[in-house]
Design a protein around this motif. Structure first.
Motif, PDB file in Angstrom:
ATOM      1  N   ALA A   1      -3.145  -7.818   4.123  1.00 21.26           N
ATOM      2  CA  ALA A   1      -2.101  -6.929   3.640  1.00 21.26           C
ATOM      3  C   ALA A   1      -2.643  -5.766   2.833  1.00 21.26           C
ATOM      4  CB  ALA A   1      -1.115  -7.711   2.797  1.00 21.26           C
ATOM      5  N   LEU A   2      -3.528  -6.056   1.910  1.00 15.39           N
ATOM      6  CA  LEU A   2      -3.989  -5.019   1.001  1.00 15.39           C
ATOM      7  C   LEU A   2      -5.306  -4.424   1.460  1.00 15.39           C
ATOM      8  CD1 LEU A   2      -3.310  -6.730  -2.445  1.00 15.39           C
ATOM      9  CD2 LEU A   2      -1.924  -5.013  -1.315  1.00 15.39           C
ATOM     10  N   THR A   3      -5.318  -3.118   1.624  1.00 18.04           N
ATOM     11  CA  THR A   3      -6.570  -2.423   1.905  1.00 18.04           C
ATOM     12  C   THR A   3      -7.059  -1.733   0.642  1.00 18.04           C
ATOM     13  OG1 THR A   3      -5.332  -0.486   2.654  1.00 18.04           O
ATOM     14  CG2 THR A   3      -6.025  -2.069   4.343  1.00 18.04           C
ATOM     15  N   ALA A   4      -6.170  -1.609  -0.335  1.00 16.25           N
ATOM     16  CA  ALA A   4      -6.500  -1.034  -1.640  1.00 16.25           C
ATOM     17  C   ALA A   4      -5.598  -1.683  -2.678  1.00 16.25           C
ATOM     18  CB  ALA A   4      -6.287   0.482  -1.631  1.00 16.25           C
ATOM     19  N   VAL A   5      -6.051  -1.699  -3.912  1.00 17.55           N
ATOM     20  CA  VAL A   5      -5.228  -2.240  -4.991  1.00 17.55           C
ATOM     21  C   VAL A   5      -4.217  -1.169  -5.387  1.00 17.55           C
ATOM     22  CG1 VAL A   5      -5.222  -3.069  -7.372  1.00 17.55           C
ATOM     23  CG2 VAL A   5      -7.059  -3.757  -5.811  1.00 17.55           C
TER      24      VAL A   5
ATOM     25  N   PHE B   1      -9.026  -1.889 -13.110  1.00 15.08           N
ATOM     26  CA  PHE B   1      -7.728  -2.410 -12.702  1.00 15.08           C
ATOM     27  C   PHE B   1      -7.377  -3.721 -13.401  1.00 15.08           C
ATOM     28  CE2 PHE B   1      -9.215  -5.501  -9.549  1.00 15.08           C
ATOM     29  CZ  PHE B   1      -8.123  -6.326  -9.329  1.00 15.08           C
ATOM     30  N   LEU B   2      -8.348  -4.393 -14.013  1.00 11.99           N
ATOM     31  CA  LEU B   2      -8.082  -5.623 -14.763  1.00 11.99           C
ATOM     32  C   LEU B   2      -7.905  -5.373 -16.257  1.00 11.99           C
ATOM     33  CD1 LEU B   2     -10.650  -7.971 -12.999  1.00 11.99           C
ATOM     34  CD2 LEU B   2      -8.195  -7.793 -12.578  1.00 11.99           C
ATOM     35  N   ALA B   3      -7.914  -4.110 -16.659  1.00 13.50           N
ATOM     36  CA  ALA B   3      -7.735  -3.773 -18.082  1.00 13.50           C
ATOM     37  C   ALA B   3      -6.388  -4.283 -18.558  1.00 13.50           C
ATOM     38  CB  ALA B   3      -7.825  -2.263 -18.281  1.00 13.50           C
ATOM     39  N   GLY B   4      -6.370  -4.811 -19.760  1.00 10.29           N
ATOM     40  CA  GLY B   4      -5.123  -5.309 -20.312  1.00 10.29           C
ATOM     41  C   GLY B   4      -4.748  -6.708 -19.866  1.00 10.29           C
TER      42      GLY B   4
ATOM     43  N   GLN C   1      -8.211 -13.125   1.076  1.00  9.38           N
ATOM     44  CA  GLN C   1      -7.839 -12.946   2.483  1.00  9.38           C
ATOM     45  C   GLN C   1      -7.045 -11.665   2.724  1.00  9.38           C
ATOM     46  OE1 GLN C   1      -5.772 -16.644   3.195  1.00  9.38           O
ATOM     47  NE2 GLN C   1      -7.660 -17.693   3.793  1.00  9.38           N
ATOM     48  N   ASN C   2      -7.534 -10.580   2.151  1.00 14.15           N
ATOM     49  CA  ASN C   2      -6.958  -9.271   2.401  1.00 14.15           C
ATOM     50  C   ASN C   2      -8.032  -8.402   3.051  1.00 14.15           C
ATOM     51  OD1 ASN C   2      -4.112  -9.046   1.298  1.00 14.15           O
ATOM     52  ND2 ASN C   2      -5.143 -10.031  -0.418  1.00 14.15           N
ATOM     53  N   ALA C   3      -7.895  -7.120   2.952  1.00 12.62           N
ATOM     54  CA  ALA C   3      -8.877  -6.193   3.503  1.00 12.62           C
ATOM     55  C   ALA C   3      -9.315  -5.195   2.441  1.00 12.62           C
ATOM     56  CB  ALA C   3      -8.300  -5.474   4.717  1.00 12.62           C
ATOM     57  N   LEU C   4      -9.435  -5.655   1.207  1.00 16.37           N
ATOM     58  CA  LEU C   4      -9.841  -4.774   0.113  1.00 16.37           C
ATOM     59  C   LEU C   4     -11.275  -4.306   0.328  1.00 16.37           C
ATOM     60  CD1 LEU C   4      -8.402  -6.765  -2.929  1.00 16.37           C
ATOM     61  CD2 LEU C   4      -7.491  -4.664  -1.921  1.00 16.37           C
ATOM     62  N   GLY C   5     -11.462  -3.001   0.376  1.00 17.02           N
ATOM     63  CA  GLY C   5     -12.795  -2.435   0.556  1.00 17.02           C
ATOM     64  C   GLY C   5     -13.440  -2.022  -0.753  1.00 17.02           C
TER      65      GLY C   5
ATOM     66  N   ASN D   1       0.816  -1.210   0.000  1.00 20.60           N
ATOM     67  CA  ASN D   1       0.000   0.000   0.000  1.00 20.60           C
ATOM     68  C   ASN D   1       0.852   1.264   0.000  1.00 20.60           C
ATOM     69  OD1 ASN D   1      -2.296  -1.550   0.014  1.00 20.60           O
ATOM     70  ND2 ASN D   1      -2.584  -1.407   2.212  1.00 20.60           N
ATOM     71  N   ALA D   2       1.905   1.285   0.766  1.00 21.79           N
ATOM     72  CA  ALA D   2       2.722   2.486   0.887  1.00 21.79           C
ATOM     73  C   ALA D   2       3.924   2.470  -0.054  1.00 21.79           C
ATOM     74  CB  ALA D   2       3.208   2.639   2.324  1.00 21.79           C
TER      75      ALA D   2
END
Length: 171
Positions: free
Chosen positions: A62-66, A94-97, A84-88, A37-38
């Motif tokens: 681990a991931l709260t955002a892609v 984001f899947l383009a390409g 099993q992350n924390a994606l909100g 993330n950072a």
């Protein structure tokens, strides 16, 4: 071949040793949120691996955002596991390409909604796992570009009446 990554305390994720450009699989589990993330280096970590077919980032949370550019340039990617992350939420494109993506696992996150165009470039998608989120509804056009979809996992969500009559599903 597979690449290995390490995270030093208080630092971003870094490649451990050399990693060959023919690497076809990367699996990373148990990251702290800081790792990707950072990190300003999240995109270059994988963009120089043109043979990458499977990317697994799970079990943190681990991931709260892609991270921006996470899968940019990975046109051969076939399997993406972000379970099993924390994606909100997810960026709309984001899947383009990713024309060869066959499996997408977003299960066990905190997703309350999905962007309507999320699967727009995923014509090869066969397996979509969305179980264990907070989804209350699905966009009516979510499956318009997924003619090969054969398995959809939606268990453990907050879906009431999904509105199947509104959804266009592959034949």
């Amino acid at each position: 071949g597979c690449c290995f990554y390490v995270q030093r305390a208080g630092s971003a994720l870094q490649r451990a040793g050399s990693c060959h450009a023919r690497c076809s699989s990367v699996a990373i589990a148990g990251l702290t949120p800081f790792a990707l993330n950072a990190s300003e280096h999240a995109s270059p970590l994988f963009s120089d691996l043109p043979a990458l077919r499977m990317l697994t980032l799970q079990g943190g949370p681990a991931l709260t955002a892609v991270p921006a550019g996470l899968v940019a340039g990975l046109q051969g990617l076939q399997v993406l596991r972000l379970r099993q992350n924390a994606l909100g939420s997810l960026p709309p494109r984001f899947l383009a390409g990713l024309p060869r993506l066959r499996e997408l696992d977003l299960s066990d996150n905190e997703l309350a909604a999905l962007p309507a165009g999320l699967l727009a470039d995923t014509r090869a998608l066969k397996l979509l796992l969305l179980g264990g989120n907070r989804l209350e509804a699905l966009p009516a056009t979510l499956f318009h570009s997924t003619p090969q979809l054969s398995f959809l996992g939606l268990s453990r969500n907050r879906l009431g009446t999904v509105g199947w009559q509104r959804l266009t599903l592959p034949q």
